[in-house]
Design a protein around this motif. Structure first.
Motif, PDB file in Angstrom:
ATOM      1  N   ASP A   1     -29.614 -15.951   4.508  1.00  0.00           N
ATOM      2  CA  ASP A   1     -28.299 -16.531   4.749  1.00  0.00           C
ATOM      3  C   ASP A   1     -27.307 -15.486   5.252  1.00  0.00           C
ATOM      4  O   ASP A   1     -27.318 -14.329   4.808  1.00  0.00           O
ATOM      5  CB  ASP A   1     -27.737 -17.140   3.455  1.00  0.00           C
ATOM      6  N   PHE A   2     -26.430 -15.927   6.148  1.00  0.00           N
ATOM      7  CA  PHE A   2     -25.300 -15.132   6.608  1.00  0.00           C
ATOM      8  C   PHE A   2     -24.048 -15.996   6.557  1.00  0.00           C
ATOM      9  O   PHE A   2     -24.137 -17.224   6.622  1.00  0.00           O
ATOM     10  CB  PHE A   2     -25.521 -14.623   8.037  1.00  0.00           C
ATOM     11  N   ALA A   3     -22.892 -15.326   6.491  1.00  0.00           N
ATOM     12  CA  ALA A   3     -21.595 -16.031   6.462  1.00  0.00           C
ATOM     13  C   ALA A   3     -21.587 -17.112   5.393  1.00  0.00           C
ATOM     14  O   ALA A   3     -21.219 -18.266   5.638  1.00  0.00           O
ATOM     15  CB  ALA A   3     -21.284 -16.617   7.836  1.00  0.00           C
TER      16      ALA A   3
ATOM     17  N   ALA B   1     -25.395 -13.645  16.894  1.00  0.00           N
ATOM     18  CA  ALA B   1     -24.413 -14.723  16.720  1.00  0.00           C
ATOM     19  C   ALA B   1     -23.105 -14.156  16.199  1.00  0.00           C
ATOM     20  O   ALA B   1     -23.046 -13.026  15.697  1.00  0.00           O
ATOM     21  CB  ALA B   1     -24.950 -15.788  15.770  1.00  0.00           C
ATOM     22  N   ILE B   2     -22.066 -14.950  16.327  1.00  0.00           N
ATOM     23  CA  ILE B   2     -20.740 -14.614  15.803  1.00  0.00           C
ATOM     24  C   ILE B   2     -20.248 -15.807  14.995  1.00  0.00           C
ATOM     25  O   ILE B   2     -20.354 -16.961  15.450  1.00  0.00           O
ATOM     26  CB  ILE B   2     -19.752 -14.302  16.947  1.00  0.00           C
TER      27      ILE B   2
ATOM     28  N   VAL C   1     -19.746 -21.365  14.443  1.00  0.00           N
ATOM     29  CA  VAL C   1     -20.849 -20.485  14.803  1.00  0.00           C
ATOM     30  C   VAL C   1     -20.952 -20.408  16.321  1.00  0.00           C
ATOM     31  O   VAL C   1     -21.078 -21.438  16.999  1.00  0.00           O
ATOM     32  CB  VAL C   1     -22.178 -20.975  14.199  1.00  0.00           C
ATOM     33  N   VAL C   2     -20.878 -19.191  16.856  1.00  0.00           N
ATOM     34  CA  VAL C   2     -20.974 -18.970  18.297  1.00  0.00           C
ATOM     35  C   VAL C   2     -22.248 -18.182  18.582  1.00  0.00           C
ATOM     36  O   VAL C   2     -22.379 -17.032  18.145  1.00  0.00           O
ATOM     37  CB  VAL C   2     -19.751 -18.178  18.825  1.00  0.00           C
ATOM     38  N   MET C   3     -23.215 -18.791  19.245  1.00  0.00           N
ATOM     39  CA  MET C   3     -24.411 -18.063  19.623  1.00  0.00           C
ATOM     40  C   MET C   3     -24.059 -17.082  20.751  1.00  0.00           C
ATOM     41  O   MET C   3     -23.442 -17.471  21.739  1.00  0.00           O
ATOM     42  CB  MET C   3     -25.515 -19.024  20.059  1.00  0.00           C
TER      43      MET C   3
ATOM     44  N   GLU D   1     -13.724 -10.889  18.887  1.00  0.00           N
ATOM     45  CA  GLU D   1     -12.338 -10.912  18.452  1.00  0.00           C
ATOM     46  C   GLU D   1     -12.196 -10.310  17.057  1.00  0.00           C
ATOM     47  O   GLU D   1     -13.168 -10.244  16.291  1.00  0.00           O
ATOM     48  CB  GLU D   1     -11.817 -12.353  18.438  1.00  0.00           C
ATOM     49  N   GLU D   2     -10.974  -9.886  16.736  1.00  0.00           N
ATOM     50  CA  GLU D   2     -10.698  -9.361  15.402  1.00  0.00           C
ATOM     51  C   GLU D   2     -10.970 -10.461  14.368  1.00  0.00           C
ATOM     52  O   GLU D   2     -10.631 -11.625  14.561  1.00  0.00           O
ATOM     53  CB  GLU D   2      -9.245  -8.908  15.290  1.00  0.00           C
ATOM     54  N   GLY D   3     -11.620 -10.075  13.260  1.00  0.00           N
ATOM     55  CA  GLY D   3     -11.937 -11.026  12.203  1.00  0.00           C
ATOM     56  C   GLY D   3     -13.284 -11.699  12.354  1.00  0.00           C
ATOM     57  O   GLY D   3     -13.754 -12.373  11.430  1.00  0.00           O
ATOM     58  N   ASP D   4     -13.934 -11.541  13.518  1.00  0.00           N
ATOM     59  CA  ASP D   4     -15.267 -12.118  13.723  1.00  0.00           C
ATOM     60  C   ASP D   4     -16.273 -11.507  12.747  1.00  0.00           C
ATOM     61  O   ASP D   4     -16.200 -10.321  12.417  1.00  0.00           O
ATOM     62  CB  ASP D   4     -15.758 -11.854  15.147  1.00  0.00           C
TER      63      ASP D   4
END
Length: 472
Positions: free
Chosen positions: A146-148, A411-412, A433-435, A443-446
């Protein structure tokens, strides 16, 4: 970084091995001189023999200049006492403590600043059990991480003949699953990493690591291997801490049988486990397995404290008809020898646990670390800070950044403000979720999720994401 490790067992030696490879200065304390010598033969570090909770010994180990204390002896009391002494007497800035007993973890105030002053507490047995349960719930997956906070999952899958995508290029996935957002982070073919491109053809036997939003893993599995049903029957070999925890976690959703060699322990487990059938016997006994219907078992989980018994039990269960077999193996050298041949999945508890420790050791704001391929590769979730003037990544496209060799941005995860349709309701935050693609701007905070096939490049990644006074 100066690190003191208390305990030269499986967890302690694994932590020392990984930290030493990343140019940290390590001192290890243990009461067993022979065990210390064995670890010191493999790793360059300083060793001290004695009680890990001794103030005199901690001072001798360099606690006054220590950046991190990792207390992972077999004794919860020793670990907690050492953490308290390190904080109160020597002002050690960070401590990671192994706590096995539920009595301590159930009362979090005991671990706080006013009590034992523990910064981060880990329970390896619980981490391993949660890892195994995820694999049981997703048959066909070799690893599932798991992430995020679960918004994104990384799955490792071995491609097999019969999978719809096998024999086709990766780019065909978008036509097979047009509504599924995913990214193949890496492919291992005959143990060698391959940087995936759209035209890369998937071969039978390839080990693929791909990222997808939570809930989309089953659809991807169906593209890479023949469909498998989840199954309902689980047999656990070993009634120790891990076996008991596993049974408690699985008995709500599965029909569970547990085999324990020690009769007295089996009687205790029979009282404590309300929906698990506990059997007193030897999990490597062919007649016992046959009598208990091993050919109908969907998952055979060998989790005793003995590597050889786990290997033999899982191999025998597989031969007798168990559909999936999993074995805990403490000696990492054994893992590659048996996984995929006689046993479907071999797990090293130390490698499963090490990620929980490493995310507190890494420089920068690291949210998650997972070791892959028996420690050869690493997946990292790192939070981006700074701006275009102070960061080498903020405001830049992925293809404009000089990534270390072997590093892939998979990913982001980006937090966005969403206005509620009802005017009276306040705006709310949600994760998107941005592949990652070549033109994706960071971006800052990503939360950036990276796949690194060369572990020695981790320090370069940390420097890349570091915030400076100015970047020109």
């Amino acid at each position: 970084m100066n690190v003191i490790i208390l305990g030269a067992g499986q967890v302690g030696s694994s932590v020392a091995e990984h930290l030493a490879s990343e140019e940290n200065d390590i001192t290890m304390i243990d009461v067993d001189a022979s065990r210390l010598a064995e670890v010191a033969n493999r790793i360059e570090m300083r060793t001290l023999v004695g009680n890990a909770a001794s103030p005199r010994l901690l001072e001798q180990a360099g606690a006054r200049d220590c950046d991190l204390l990792v207390a992972v002896t077999q004794s919860d009391q020793t670990n907690l006492c050492a953490s308290l002494i390190a904080k109160r007497l020597f002002n050690v800035p960070r401590s990671i403590v192994r706590v096995r007993a539920a009595d301590y973890t159930a009362f979090q105030e005991l671990l706080g600043e006013e009590a034992f002053a523990v910064d981060f507490a880990i329970c390896p047995e619980q981490i391993v059990c949660e890892y195994i349960v995820r694999l049981v719930n997703h048959p066909g997956v070799l690893q599932l991480l798991d992430f995020a906070n679960g918004a994104v999952q990384l799955a490792a899958v071995r491609a097999e003949r019969g999978g719809k995508l096998v024999g086709h290029p990766i780019k065909a996935l978008r036509y097979h699953l047009p509504n599924v957002e995913m990214r193949v982070a890496a492919i291992y073919r005959h143990g060698v990493p391959i940087i995936p491109e759209g035209d890369t053809v998937i071969h039978p036997g390839d080990e693929l690591f791909f990222l997808a939003s939570a809930g989309q893993i089953p659809a991807l599995l169906r593209e890479l291997r023949p469909a498998e049903r989840r199954g309902s029957r689980v047999m656990i070999a070993g009634g120790g801490n891990i076996g008991m925890r596993l049974a408690k976690m699985l008995e709500r959703d599965y029909r569970v049988k547990l085999i324990e060699y020690n009769k007295q322990r089996a009687q205790q487990l029979a009282v404590e486990l309300t929906d698990t059938l506990v059997l007193a016997g030897d999990a490597t006994d062919e007649h016992l397995l046959d009598r208990e219907g091993i050919e109908e078992v969907d998952h055979f989980l060998a989790v005793t404290n003995d590597d050889e018994n786990n290997i033999m039990g899982a191999a025998l269960a597989k031969r007798l008809g168990a559909k999936k077999t999993l074995a805990i193996i403490n000696r990492s050298a054994y893992v590659d020898l048996v996984q995929g041949e006689t046993i479907d999945i071999a797990i090293s508890p130390a490698l499963v646990t090490i990620g929980a420790l490493l995310k507190h050791v890494r420089r920068g704001d690291v949210a998650a670390v997972h070791r892959l391929r028996r420690g050869a590769a690493e997946a990292i979730e790192i939070v981006v800070h700074g701006n275009a003037q102070t960061s080498k990544v903020v405001g830049r496209r992925i293809d404009q950044i000089r990534w270390p060799p072997g590093v892939t941005v998979a990913a982001i995860v980006r937090e966005e403000t969403v206005a509620d349709e009802e005017a009276a309701s306040p705006a709310r935050k949600q994760k998107r979720v941005v592949m990652a693609h070549h033109d994706t701007v960071i971006e800052e905070g990503d939360h950036v999720i990276l796949f690194c096939t060369q572990r020695r490049r981790v320090r370069e990644i940390e420097k890349l994401f570091a915030v400076g006074f100015g970047f020109f």
